[in-house]
Design an enzyme around this catalytic site. Structure first.
Site, PDB file in Angstrom:
ATOM      1  N   LYS B  77       0.860  -1.196   0.000  1.00  0.00           N
ATOM      2  CA  LYS B  77       0.000   0.000   0.000  1.00  0.00           C
ATOM      3  C   LYS B  77       0.889   1.235   0.000  1.00  0.00           C
ATOM      4  CE  LYS B  77      -3.811   1.948   2.757  1.00  0.00           C
ATOM      5  NZ  LYS B  77      -4.616   1.756   3.975  1.00  0.00           N
ATOM      6  N   SER B 152      -9.416   2.010   3.486  1.00  0.00           N
ATOM      7  CA  SER B 152      -8.581   2.781   2.592  1.00  0.00           C
ATOM      8  C   SER B 152      -7.575   1.929   1.805  1.00  0.00           C
ATOM      9  CB  SER B 152      -7.809   3.840   3.395  1.00  0.00           C
ATOM     10  OG  SER B 152      -7.014   3.220   4.366  1.00  0.00           O
ATOM     11  N   SER B 176      -9.614  -0.382   7.614  1.00  0.00           N
ATOM     12  CA  SER B 176      -9.081  -0.211   6.255  1.00  0.00           C
ATOM     13  C   SER B 176      -8.438  -1.418   5.603  1.00  0.00           C
ATOM     14  CB  SER B 176      -8.076   0.941   6.250  1.00  0.00           C
ATOM     15  OG  SER B 176      -8.769   2.141   6.517  1.00  0.00           O
TER      16      SER B 176
END
Lengths: 93, 487, 480
Positions: B77, B152, B176
């Site tokens: 990420k 997210s 997330s």
């Protein structure tokens, strides 16, 4: 938490953010919704003393032995303005 | 190759049946074929990945890399530092920022011979629950590109679902990792707070977040945890806790007591989704587990506490983005004040600014006691409530989300987006571990179930899911891809 | 005088640890800019702080030596504000649970003893350094950023510049002796914020106070306290009001200047630092630290009096600065004539330090060189007067002592055969002095000695000069 123009401006100033008038109006509405939502905190029953008053295990402290600092060039790689030695910003009071 | 999971790939590479280079090149080909159609990638480092693979392959042949995942490529990420690689946090503020150091988890994975392919898209600075808050555009759901991938860790979830890399690293501040896993039909875990180092994770809410794996199955997650967990001298919030995860997932779960959270099966929850989650109990009963409904009223109040604490910490953590030493610097600055205000206003997206404002307010004089301090107390109450529940039950089951992935642009008000986190934030507040795993479909869209355990029961949770995944195949399903190239 | 001044001080002291407060970068002064930094002290994305164990030890030691209670439980908090020398846009400090509380320093001003209470001592990190150029730019060096600081906060117990000076001197002395800081004010290792207000003597309520920050010179602190006190009294007497603000001390003009910063009242939004667990100290650990406290000034006074035979008064002067005491002890290992050494330190070195307005810790004259000069005088190669001159030169210049003596012909003249004729000459050229001496005026003797010494450029051996002069005078008195 009352959200009005004054409060909004105060928070913006502290956070170093600016908004166009249109955006400010929109965000104020959003913040008002969130403020109402956040009031829900007061509905929580039986609140205990805050976490920090509990005696959790203490921090493990770091030994005072020098490591190798980073290369100046590496640290300055991402900067917008520098003279190779120092970082530069416009005049600060 | 892409029906095989990470651990087995790792085995084949060790045995010499596959080479790390072949696996990496094949994965890159697959990614290129899908051409980032779902906007899941921000950076792809093809050359670097192949170079890593070559080096690791040689090392494996010399017997140097002994870990289970040596030679296996993965994605990261874009809020986790990878040295020499761009790290944008999906923000204009860091659009061109190159990280000068590796996060501890990356250092450990590199040492284990893992291959980094690139950085995935996300909600800006990890603030968001849909994947729409990215400077680089929304990430689409691979099961239905009119829908969001979740947030997210949107890109990481999509990559895991599409087998673009054999696992992804995501981060979880209020759900997330778990929520996008649920929306995209993959498995992910947020560990007990302090189990994984946060050094090198761009801070959103320091006291709530953890880095964690997202992958096809619990086995892969366990293998990753074996490599990234453990005390880190660079992160004072890590704990001295060591367990062999991969070796712990095949235990017997007979007698497991499951508490099913009744509040999560309200009228706000999709019917099919709810039913799918309840069916998990039936499946687990096969292993000798028992399940019963119970109520934990506190979960209804956790959202405000979460938003106050996370935005307060975020407002402070994001103050360093001021254009002085790195990051976007506005072209319009005649003095330092203008530099600050203009750079930050230009660099941050709307949701980020909103959270910063909220956080600034709840910490300011006059509001601190009524909101922040109160939120800290609420947090203690949540912890105590979980402790009480775990006196009776070994684990708690709930749907990960109340609904399946929503349509893009369907959530207008920020406040409506926050409600999507209802079942996940309590876990972060309490610092407990939780796993999300696929448990079926609803109209072709994945549904996810969440298991929460007491502190340091991470291995046990993965154990349960692993057993579940031995006799179900929801986790094996892949989306039908919408671009040229086969899945 | 119907007014009285009320002063509180916040003194920031840099701790002399190897590494910075929250990262392992070397804590060194004077390096090339931005070469002692890392992602942590530069506030880069993803970086996290770690607590320096030595800094905690030094802070606790300082607290114990200043009679504070060391808290077994203390914590860090974030102080949030924007400034270019603050990379994280927050300073990690301690607000809610400081490390030390409730101490005091006893001061003695002209025989009046007073107890100045210390409210607390807390730990924090220093900020970077800004350089403002004329071209409208500000340049930043982050080497200093993250260096461990303790902030010593006094109660508003001080009343004038004498007390302020006494307090700071005692504070500095204690910290120097502990070895927790160099206290080099010129390097910024010790800085004081002065909070000052005035009120009428019979009033109980305190007046509005102003603040002058980052003062690092004793002389300027004294001037600032005096000036600001007078200014406030003058304003109030003329019916004006004092504005609560930070003022800048203008050295040249000798006045404090309003900084016109609208944002003088900051909202720092303090909250507990989530990246750091609390500091939990066992009582055994605190005891260990207490036992580590080295001999403080008053103990050394006793040592010098008893071991070295130095007078009590001289010992007090020597121990008035730790660097001076260390200097003295070092010199004593290198020369025999401890009495001469202590004497010349107390008279010459102290005077030279005062004239230059510097602290002994900033002195360039080394113990070796000083001892060398003492030894030469002790041996008779130079006389004491010459020794004093050389000390003064060596204080500011890097000279090679033997070379200097040689090239300036400063060798002591010891030969009687050389001195005697000159003595005779001087006596014969000063008949009045001779007759004065004969009639019992002792002063005349001193005059004659002085004249002879002058003939030799003050390089003659005083003992020999006395002997020769006495010989001549005896001859003259005996003769006539």
């Amino acid at each position: 938490m009352k959200i009005n123009a004054e409060v909004f401006e105060y928070a913006s100033k502290l956070a170093k953010l600016k908004f166009s008038q249109a955006d400010a109006a929109k965000e104020m509405e959003n913040l008002k919704d969130i403020a109402v939502f956040v009031e829900g905190l007061k509905e929580i029953p039986d609140t205990l003393p805050e976490q920090t008053e509990r005696r959790e295990p203490g921090a493990k402290l770091r030994e005072d032995v020098s490591g190798v600092p980073f290369e100046r060039e590496t640290l300055m790689e991402n900067s917008s303005d520098n003279d190779g030695e120092l970082f530069i910003v416009p005049q600060t009071i | 190759m892409f029906d095989i999971t990470a651990v087995k790939i790792g085995e084949k590479i060790k045995k010499g049946e596959l080479s790390a280079v072949d696996v990496t090149v094949a994965t890159i080909d697959r990614i290129n074929a899908l051409s980032g159609h779902y906007n899941e990638f921000i950076t792809l480092d093809v050359q670097g990945a192949v170079a890593q693979a070559e080096r690791v392959q040689k090392g494996i042949e010399r017997g140097e890399f002994l870990s289970a995942l040596a030679g296996v490529p993965f994605v990261v990420k874009d809020n986790i530092c990878v040295k020499g690689m761009k790290m944008t946090c999906a923000s204009k503020m860091l659009e061109n920022f190159v990280s000068p150091y590796d996060a501890t988890v990356i250092t450990r994975l590199r040492k284990a011979g893992a291959i980094i392919l690139g950085k995935t898209n996300m909600d800006e600075f990890a603030m968001g629950s849909t994947g729409e808050n990215s400077y680089f555009g929304a990430t689409l759901n691979p099961y239905d590109e009119r829908r969001v991938a979740g947030g997210s860790s949107s890109g990481s979830a999509v990559a895991a679902a599409l087998r673009e890399g054999f696992y992804s690293l995501g981060t979880d501040t209020g759900g997330s990792i778990r929520q996008p896993c649920a929306y995209c039909g993959v498995t992910g875990i947020k560990t007990t707070y302090g189990v994984v180092s946060r050094y090198g994770l761009v801070a959103h809410a320091s006291s709530l977040e953890q880095i964690g794996p997202m992958a096809v199955d619990a086995e892969t997650c366990a293998a990753v945890l074996d490599l990234i967990c453990g005390k880190d001298k660079f992160d004072s919030t890590t704990v001295d806790y060591n367990v062999e995860y991969l070796n712990s997932i095949s235990n017997d779960i007979k007698g497991l007591k499951i508490g099913v959270l009744s509040e999560s099966f309200s009228d706000k929850t999709d019917k099919t989704l709810g039913d799918n989650v309840l069916k998990v109990c039936d499946t687990l009963k096969y292993f000798g587990a028992q399940a019963e409904m119970f109520s934990m009223p506190i979960t209804q109040y956790t959202l405000p506490a979460y938003y106050v604490i996370s935005s307060a910490e975020a407002s402070s953590n994001l103050a360093r983005y001021d254009g002085v030493r790195y990051g976007l610097r506005s072209n319009f600055c005649n003095n330092i004040e203008e530099l600050y205000v203009n750079s930050r206003s230009e660099g941050f997206g709307d949701e980020v600014k909103r959270r910063i404002l909220l956080g600034t307010l709840v910490l300011s004089a006059g509001y601190y006691d009524d909101y922040y301090k109160l939120a800290l107390r609420a947090r203690e109450t949540v912890k105590k409530a979980f402790e009480k529940a775990f006196e009776k039950y070994d684990v708690i089951l709930s749907p990960t989300t109340p609904k399946v992935a929503p349509k893009i642009n369907s959530i207008i008000k920020p406040i409506d987006m926050y409600f999507g986190d209802a079942y996940t934030v309590a876990v972060n507040l309490a610092g407990l571990p939780a796993v999300s795993f696929p448990c079926g479909f609803s109209d072709g869209l994945p549904t996810g179930a969440q298991l929460i355990g007491p502190a340091f029961s991470d291995a046990k949770l993965l154990n349960i899911v692993h057993q579940y995944q031995q006799i179900t195949d929801y986790h094996k399903k892949t989306p039908e891809c919408k671009k040229e190239g086969q899945v | 005088m119907k007014w009285e001044t009320v002063i509180g001080l916040e003194v920031h002291v840099e701790l002399s640890t190897e590494t910075k407060m929250f990262c392992s970068c070397p804590a060194i002064f004077g390096a090339e800019p931005n070469t002692l930094c890392c992602p942590v002290c530069m506030g880069m994305p993803g970086a996290l702080p770690t607590i320096n164990a030595k800094a905690v030890e030094y802070a606790a030691m300082a607290g114990l030596a200043l009679n504070c209670a060391v808290s077994p439980y203390s914590r860090f908090d974030r102080k949030n504000y924007f400034y270019p020398d603050l990379p994280k846009a927050y300073q990690i400090s301690q607000l809610y649970h400081p490390l030390c509380t409730n101490g005091f320093i006893e001061i003695d001003v002209n025989g009046n003893k007073k107890k100045i209470r210390i409210k607390e001592i807390h730990m924090e990190e220093d900020a970077g350094k800004l350089f403002h150029s004329d071209s409208g730019e500000t340049k930043i060096d982050f080497n200093r950023c993250g260096i461990p600081l303790i902030e010593i906060v006094s109660e508003a117990d001080l009343s004038d510049e004498e007390e302020v000076t006494a307090y700071l001197e005692k504070l500095k002395l204690t910290l120097e002796y502990l070895g927790v800081s160099t206290c080099r004010m010129q390097e910024g290792a010790l800085r004081a914020d002065i909070n000052l207000s005035v009120k009428k003597k019979d009033e109980t309520e305190l007046g509005v106070r102003t603040e002058m920050k980052n003062m690092n010179s004793f002389r300027e602190i004294r001037r600032a306290v005096k000036s600001e006190s007078e200014r406030q009294i003058s304003v109030l007497e003329n019916g004006g009001v004092i504005v609560q603000e930070t003022r800048r001390w203008d050295e040249e003009k000798g006045v404090s200047v309003s900084m016109r910063n609208k944002e003088n009242v900051h909202d720092y939004r303090y909250f507990p630092e989530p990246d750091l667990p609390p500091i939990v100290l066992e009582s055994e650990w605190i005891d260990l630290v207490k036992n580590k406290i080295p001999a403080l000034a008053h103990e050394r006074v006793l040592k010098y009096v008893e071991l070295f035979g130095v007078s009590h008064a001289d010992a007090k002067i020597i121990t008035s600065q730790r660097a001076l005491a260390d200097f003295f002890e070092n010199v004593c290992t290198r020369c025999e004539n401890v009495k001469m050494a202590s004497n010349l330190i107390v008279t010459e070195v102290v005077r030279l330090l005062k004239d230059d307005g510097i602290q002994a810790s900033d002195m360039k004259l080394s113990a070796e060189k000083f001892a060398q000069i003492i030894n030469l005088a002790d041996r008779g190669d130079i006389n004491v007067g010459t020794a004093k001159k050389i000390i003064a030169v060596a204080f500011s210049q890097n000279i090679d002592v033997p070379d200097y003596i040689k090239s300036n012909s400063l060798e002591q003249i010891n030969d009687e055969l050389v001195i005697l004729p000159v003595a005779k000459d001087v006596v014969e050229s000063n008949p009045k002095s001779l007759s004065d001496y004969m009639s019992g005026k002792k002063k005349a003797y001193g005059f004659l000695v002085g004249q002879i010494m002058e003939q030799f450029g003050f390089k003659a051996n005083p003992t020999k000069v006395n002997e020769c002069l006495m010989k001549i005078l005896d001859e003259k008195s005996g003769g006539n």
